[in-house]
Design an enzyme around this catalytic site. Structure first.
Site, mmCIF file in Angstrom:
data_model
loop_
_atom_site.group_PDB
_atom_site.id
_atom_site.type_symbol
_atom_site.label_atom_id
_atom_site.label_comp_id
_atom_site.label_asym_id
_atom_site.label_seq_id
_atom_site.Cartn_x
_atom_site.Cartn_y
_atom_site.Cartn_z
ATOM 1 N N LEU A 126 23.876 61.728 3.272
ATOM 2 C CA LEU A 126 23.626 60.638 4.066
ATOM 3 C C LEU A 126 23.468 59.473 3.414
ATOM 4 O O LEU A 126 24.243 58.203 3.785
ATOM 5 C CB LEU A 126 22.397 61.043 4.799
ATOM 6 C CG LEU A 126 22.000 59.935 5.860
ATOM 7 C CD1 LEU A 126 22.777 59.480 6.998
ATOM 8 C CD2 LEU A 126 20.526 60.220 6.504
ATOM 9 N N ASP A 127 22.592 59.318 2.719
ATOM 10 C CA ASP A 127 21.882 57.998 1.990
ATOM 11 C C ASP A 127 21.575 58.477 0.461
ATOM 12 O O ASP A 127 20.315 58.761 0.296
ATOM 13 C CB ASP A 127 21.137 57.601 2.684
ATOM 14 C CG ASP A 127 20.029 56.329 2.105
ATOM 15 O OD1 ASP A 127 20.815 55.763 1.083
ATOM 16 O OD2 ASP A 127 19.089 55.981 2.602
ATOM 17 N N PRO A 128 22.472 58.602 -0.369
ATOM 18 C CA PRO A 128 23.882 58.163 -0.589
ATOM 19 C C PRO A 128 24.825 59.130 0.351
ATOM 20 O O PRO A 128 24.817 60.376 0.202
ATOM 21 C CB PRO A 128 24.249 57.997 -1.896
ATOM 22 C CG PRO A 128 23.350 59.184 -2.431
ATOM 23 C CD PRO A 128 22.020 59.352 -1.859
ATOM 24 N N ASP A 131 26.473 56.491 4.410
ATOM 25 C CA ASP A 131 26.226 55.071 4.289
ATOM 26 C C ASP A 131 27.149 54.421 3.752
ATOM 27 O O ASP A 131 27.968 53.526 4.154
ATOM 28 C CB ASP A 131 24.849 54.634 3.668
ATOM 29 C CG ASP A 131 24.539 55.188 2.273
ATOM 30 O OD1 ASP A 131 25.531 56.151 1.736
ATOM 31 O OD2 ASP A 131 23.863 54.756 1.654
#
Ligand code: NAG
Ligand code: NAG
Ligand code: NAG
Ligand code: NAG
Length: 449
Positions: A126-128, A131
């Site tokens: 997700l994050d990273p 994004d």
């Protein structure tokens, strides 16, 4: 189609959605390797065509033996161990996927991966992960149309859904609290109107500012480590403002600031918290931590209140109530863990778990200030809001595990074919992942404000 063998290392809670995605294809078989075989078994038992094995990546022979028998490795272990997997994968010429940031130790395998024709794909959770996909997509669209990115601001939060934010921090732990708490002590750096702004670790919480997405969410955002490197990584040399940050609900940062100020995140060993030290009540522990001669609740409250600066009386009272709710003024014995940080983590984890019917939430928003080719100023946002299923898969697990599973499948299918130590920073790598994510119902809303 001939059988494909995938080795997944680590069986944390984000592994499930990756395993589920990959095993949809009947030719895929998966081995789940974990230091704790019973955890590998628990995960493997939920799916067909899986084999649990004992795997400790620090034992070279065990790792080599497992890696050599598979076509691709997914490494979901802590960041510091990935290089061991990379080393083994070079030896046996296997591709690898991780969801972690590329560390220098991982980057060092770039040349070897290229020479051996291997893909080591990282930063695809997700994050990273998600994004990057949608930042690069918007940036590429703007550049292709002859425009410029003047400002890029991105915030992400993994939070309880609003109705589950029912505690003084508005936060819950679905895994170890230690990493979450230590991240609150990071320093940060970003670009604001062309200047580098540095936030020292003790100012991180007080740097939090309201960030508006939808009226019903009262978010505060604070910067996350070093955002300045994204000028190069995202290829936006023209951007004057670049900030990536974390979102929390209102009230969180003031509360944490007090916790930091009274020393509860101190990571040094304390004699009185050693396993063989005598039992100690929370009230006595707190008195020691803040250097109070008295352990009475009213004295402790007064001492703590005197350390609180710049908050209203009402907010100070709310925080003291919260400390009481955690049990810091109580006569209960603390579960001693050697350091204040770990002892406090144990108390928080007990109090701040998701209840069985509660769900989590993921919120991610990129905000772009753009100058178009014709000189118009525009503001665009890319927003992802996902809720977990009560009693089912969390939003965090879905949004980390699914992109990881997709990237692994795209490598197996030869669609992601670039070699070296990669991360999702180019449309060529990202577009097929975005397409597959959308087919899974994970879709960012892009709109012009
Ligand atoms: C292995 O995991 C199980 C839960 O799946 C846990 O009960 C057990 O304590 C773990 N064993 C070790 C050695 O960590
Ligand atoms: C943490 O605790 C140690 C030992 O009590 C102390 O020397 C140190 O100053 C504390 N650190 C901070 C940042 O307060
Ligand atoms: C308190 O607020 C003032 C004014 O906003 C600021 O200058 C000062 O640095 C703040 N103090 C602390 C300890 O945050
Ligand atoms: C766009 O914004 C800049 C300031 O960032 C301003 O100087 C310029 O006049 C604006 N352009 C238009 C067309 O409004």
């Amino acid at each position: 189609m001939s059988t494909r063998k995938i080795l997944l290392i680590g069986s944390g809670f984000v592994a499930g959605p990756a395993v589920k995605y990959i095993l949809r294809r009947p030719e895929n078989h998966m081995t789940i390797g974990c230091r704790n075989i019973s955890q590998a078994e628990t995960l493997a038992n939920q799916f067909p065509r899986t084999t649990p094995i004992f795997l400790d990546v620090t034992i070279e022979k065990v790792l080599d033996d497992a890696v050599s028998k598979h076509d691709l490795v997914i490494s979901l272990i802590p960041n510091v161990y990935h290089w061991l997997v990379f080393k083994s994968a070079i030896k046996f010429k296997k591709n690898v996927v991780t969801t972690s940031y590329v560390s220098p130790a991982m980057r060092a395998f770039d040349e070897a991966a290229k020479q051996n024709g291997l893909t080591f794909m990282n930063e695809i959770g997700l994050d990273p992960g998600i994004d990057h996909l949608y930042a690069v997509k918007m940036i590429d669209n703007v550049h292709s149309a002859g425009g410029k990115i003047k400002s890029f601001i991105s915030y992400c939060g993994g939070l309880p859904a609003p109705e589950a934010s029912n505690n003084p921090l508005g936060y819950k732990f679905s895994w170890s609290s230690r990493g979450v708490l230590l991240a609150l002590l990071n320093s940060a750096k970003y670009y604001q109107d062309g200047q580098v702004i540095e936030i020292p670790s003790d100012k991180l919480m007080s740097s939090a500012k309201p960030y508006f997405i939808y009226p019903a969410f009262s978010f505060l955002g604070y910067p996350n480590r070093d955002s300045t490197v994204f000028r190069e990584l995202y290829k936006i040399p023209e951007a004057q403002t670049i900030l990536r940050g974390t979102l929390r609900y209102q009230g969180f940062t003031n509360f944490v600031k007090v916790i930091v100020d009274i020393g509860l995140l101190n990571d040094s060993q304390q004699d009185y918290l050693e396993p063989d030290a005598p039992d100690i009540t929370w009230r006595d522990l707190l008195a020691k931590a803040i250097g109070s001669p008295s352990n009475s609740e009213s004295d402790l409250r007064r001492q703590i209140a005197s350390k609180i600066t710049n908050l209203s009386e009402e907010e100070t009272e709310r925080i003291l109530k919260g400390l009481k709710w955690i049990g810091l003024f109580s006569e209960n014995y603390a579960n001693r863990q050697g350091t204040l940080l770990d002892t406090f983590c144990a108390a928080l984890e007990e109090k701040m778990q998701y209840a069985e019917n509660e769900r989590d939430m993921i919120i991610l928003q990129h905000k772009f200030e753009i100058e178009t080719k014709t000189g118009e100023n525009e503001t665009w946002t890319s927003t992802l809001l996902e809720y977990g299923e009560p009693r089912g898969t969390s939003a965090m697990a879905t949004t980390v595990g699914t992109p990881c599973g997709i990237a692994a499948q795209l490598i197996l299918d030869g669609i992601i074919a670039e070699k070296g130590v990669l991360a999702p920073y180019t449309p060529e790598i990202n577009n097929p992942i975005i397409k597959a994510l959308e087919e899974e119902g994970i879709k960012i809303i892009e709109e012009k404000l």
